[in-house]
Every structure is written in structure tokens, then in C-alpha cells.
Design a protein around this motif. Structure first.
Motif, PDB file in Angstrom:
ATOM      1  N   HIS A  94      89.068  53.885  95.532  1.00 56.16           N
ATOM      2  CA  HIS A  94      88.157  53.690  95.600  1.00 56.16           C
ATOM      3  C   HIS A  94      87.929  55.152  94.984  1.00 56.16           C
ATOM      4  CE1 HIS A  94      85.481  50.686  98.285  1.00 56.16           C
ATOM      5  NE2 HIS A  94      86.810  50.840  98.906  1.00 56.16           N
ATOM      6  N   SER A  95      86.978  55.461  93.835  1.00 56.18           N
ATOM      7  CA  SER A  95      86.535  56.383  93.196  1.00 56.18           C
ATOM      8  C   SER A  95      84.998  56.226  94.078  1.00 56.18           C
ATOM      9  CB  SER A  95      86.826  56.559  92.659  1.00 56.18           C
ATOM     10  OG  SER A  95      88.458  55.869  91.287  1.00 56.18           O
ATOM     11  N   VAL A  96      84.963  58.138  93.395  1.00 56.01           N
ATOM     12  CA  VAL A  96      83.333  58.397  93.767  1.00 56.01           C
ATOM     13  C   VAL A  96      83.355  59.417  92.760  1.00 56.01           C
ATOM     14  CG1 VAL A  96      82.208  59.517  95.600  1.00 56.01           C
ATOM     15  CG2 VAL A  96      83.872  58.258  96.591  1.00 56.01           C
ATOM     16  N   ALA A  97      82.288  59.390  92.485  1.00 55.62           N
ATOM     17  CA  ALA A  97      81.748  60.652  90.949  1.00 55.62           C
ATOM     18  C   ALA A  97      80.202  61.241  91.661  1.00 55.62           C
ATOM     19  CB  ALA A  97      81.371  59.916  89.932  1.00 55.62           C
ATOM     20  N   LYS A  98      80.062  62.512  90.884  1.00 57.27           N
ATOM     21  CA  LYS A  98      78.369  63.324  91.406  1.00 57.27           C
ATOM     22  C   LYS A  98      77.893  63.416  89.226  1.00 57.27           C
ATOM     23  CE  LYS A  98      79.345  65.072  96.039  1.00 57.27           C
ATOM     24  NZ  LYS A  98      79.340  66.013  97.231  1.00 57.27           N
ATOM     25  N   VAL A  99      77.259  63.010  89.578  1.00 55.91           N
ATOM     26  CA  VAL A  99      76.637  63.392  88.430  1.00 55.91           C
ATOM     27  C   VAL A  99      74.754  63.618  88.080  1.00 55.91           C
ATOM     28  CG1 VAL A  99      76.248  61.710  85.922  1.00 55.91           C
ATOM     29  CG2 VAL A  99      78.053  61.411  87.739  1.00 55.91           C
ATOM     30  N   THR A 100      74.826  64.336  87.234  1.00 53.24           N
ATOM     31  CA  THR A 100      73.377  64.803  87.053  1.00 53.24           C
ATOM     32  C   THR A 100      73.169  64.394  85.510  1.00 53.24           C
ATOM     33  OG1 THR A 100      73.849  66.725  88.908  1.00 53.24           O
ATOM     34  CG2 THR A 100      72.165  67.229  86.948  1.00 53.24           C
ATOM     35  N   VAL A 101      72.084  64.354  85.043  1.00 51.32           N
ATOM     36  CA  VAL A 101      71.530  63.808  84.151  1.00 51.32           C
ATOM     37  C   VAL A 101      70.256  64.298  83.656  1.00 51.32           C
ATOM     38  CG1 VAL A 101      71.086  61.748  82.419  1.00 51.32           C
ATOM     39  CG2 VAL A 101      72.519  61.300  84.313  1.00 51.32           C
ATOM     40  N   ASP A 102      70.394  65.260  82.521  1.00 53.34           N
ATOM     41  CA  ASP A 102      68.842  65.878  82.432  1.00 53.34           C
ATOM     42  C   ASP A 102      68.917  65.248  81.038  1.00 53.34           C
ATOM     43  OD1 ASP A 102      69.755  67.400  84.342  1.00 53.34           O
ATOM     44  OD2 ASP A 102      70.029  69.222  82.807  1.00 53.34           O
ATOM     45  N   ALA A 103      67.512  64.796  80.574  1.00 50.50           N
ATOM     46  CA  ALA A 103      66.233  64.728  79.436  1.00 50.50           C
ATOM     47  C   ALA A 103      65.434  65.559  79.168  1.00 50.50           C
ATOM     48  CB  ALA A 103      65.281  63.520  79.896  1.00 50.50           C
ATOM     49  N   ALA A 104      65.945  66.180  77.877  1.00 51.34           N
ATOM     50  CA  ALA A 104      65.621  67.335  77.199  1.00 51.34           C
ATOM     51  C   ALA A 104      64.570  66.709  75.769  1.00 51.34           C
ATOM     52  CB  ALA A 104      66.334  67.915  76.530  1.00 51.34           C
ATOM     53  N   SER A 105      63.377  67.047  75.393  1.00 52.26           N
ATOM     54  CA  SER A 105      62.797  66.995  74.682  1.00 52.26           C
ATOM     55  C   SER A 105      62.967  66.695  73.769  1.00 52.26           C
ATOM     56  CB  SER A 105      61.212  67.492  75.077  1.00 52.26           C
ATOM     57  OG  SER A 105      60.926  67.121  73.650  1.00 52.26           O
ATOM     58  N   VAL A 106      63.170  66.242  72.013  1.00 55.92           N
ATOM     59  CA  VAL A 106      63.799  66.478  71.008  1.00 55.92           C
ATOM     60  C   VAL A 106      62.665  67.226  70.842  1.00 55.92           C
ATOM     61  CG1 VAL A 106      63.958  65.373  68.785  1.00 55.92           C
ATOM     62  CG2 VAL A 106      64.674  63.982  70.655  1.00 55.92           C
TER      63      VAL A 106
END
Length: 152
Positions: A94-106
Motif C-alpha cells: 500500500h502507498s499513501v499520499a497526502k495532497v493539497t490542491v489550490d484553485a487560483a483565479s486566472v
């Protein structure tokens, strides 16, 4: 005969009761949709390069394959892979990843949406674990931002 009518009445009553309860479980307002224009993938030095490249390639393909028929706020995604842990679980597959995604206005660069999540994946081959993890991360991002699969 009384027993049959009684069973039919009970089934009908249960169906009516379940139908009336369905309003309690209805979905709220739909989540916002964004017109994703580009993606940047960032991570620290201990994150496998195959994961970063795989996520970037897959999300870029999804962005290019997605066609919007309506006008939505244009955004650029910044994907941060915070950590990757391989060889987890009792079978070390098993693999585990912690991810954060930001959506910035163009338009003005302000962050208008943030998503943080953890992805768990399983691979029978140590060689393919990074690619499978990259696909699982990308699939989660495609789901969150309503992107097409982008497979060619």
C-alpha cells in the motif's frame, strides 16, 4: 387471504414511508464548477519524481480533454504532494499520499477553492506503485474539479 392483504398493505406502507424519507437525503446545492486552465505540481525533495510527473501529465491531459459549454471562473491548479509513504500495510503493498490542491483565479490570482485529501493505493508490483499512486491522485483531482478522463 387476510394474511396476503396484510402483507401487501405493509409493503405499500413501507414504500410510501421510504419515499417520503428520500427528501431528507437529497443532495444540497451542487458544488461549484471551474474552468481549469493549467496545473502546477509541487513537492518536497523526498517525493518520487514518477509521482509528480505522472500527476502533472494526467491532469494536463484531463484539462485538454475537458470541454465546457458554459462560462465558469477560470482557475489554475496548484497541486502540492505533501508526503508519500510506500510499503505500508501488513503486506507492504500500500502507498499513501497526502495532497493539497489550490484553485487560483486566472484574473487576479486569489485562491478561490482549496481541497485537501489523502489517497490510498495498492500495487502488486513495487515498480508500478508510483504510477498507480499518480493515477489515483489524478483521478481524485479529476473528480473534484469535474474534468474529463483525458485518456487518448
Amino acid at each position: 387471504m387476510y394474511w396476503l392483504r396484510s402483507c401487501i398493505f405493509r409493503v405499500a406502507f413501507i414504500c410510501v414511508a421510504l419515499t417520503s424519507c428520500a427528501t431528507f437525503f437529497s443532495r444540497g446545492e451542487p458544488t461549484p464548477v471551474y474552468d481549469v486552465r493549467n496545473v502546477v505540481v509541487l513537492a518536497g525533495p523526498n517525493i518520487p519524481a514518477a509521482v509528480l510527473a505522472g500527476v502533472g501529465d494526467r491532469v494536463n491531459k484531463a484539462i485538454n480533454a475537458t470541454v465546457r459549454t458554459e462560462v465558469y471562473p477560470r482557475v489554475v491548479l496548484t497541486i502540492r504532494v505533501l508526503s508519500v509513504q510506500n510499503d505500508q500495510g501488513y503486506d507492504k503493498k500500500h502507498s499513501v499520499a497526502k495532497v493539497t490542491v489550490d484553485a487560483a483565479s486566472v484574473d487576479d490570482g486569489t485562491v478561490i477553492a482549496v481541497s485537501s485529501f489523502e489517497v490510498n493505493s495498492k500495487s502488486n508490483s513495487a515498480d508500478a506503485s508510483d504510477e498507480i499512486l499518480a493515477e489515483d491522485i489524478s483521478a481524485r483531482i479529476r473528480s473534484i474539479f469535474s474534468l474529463s478522463a483525458g485518456h487518448a
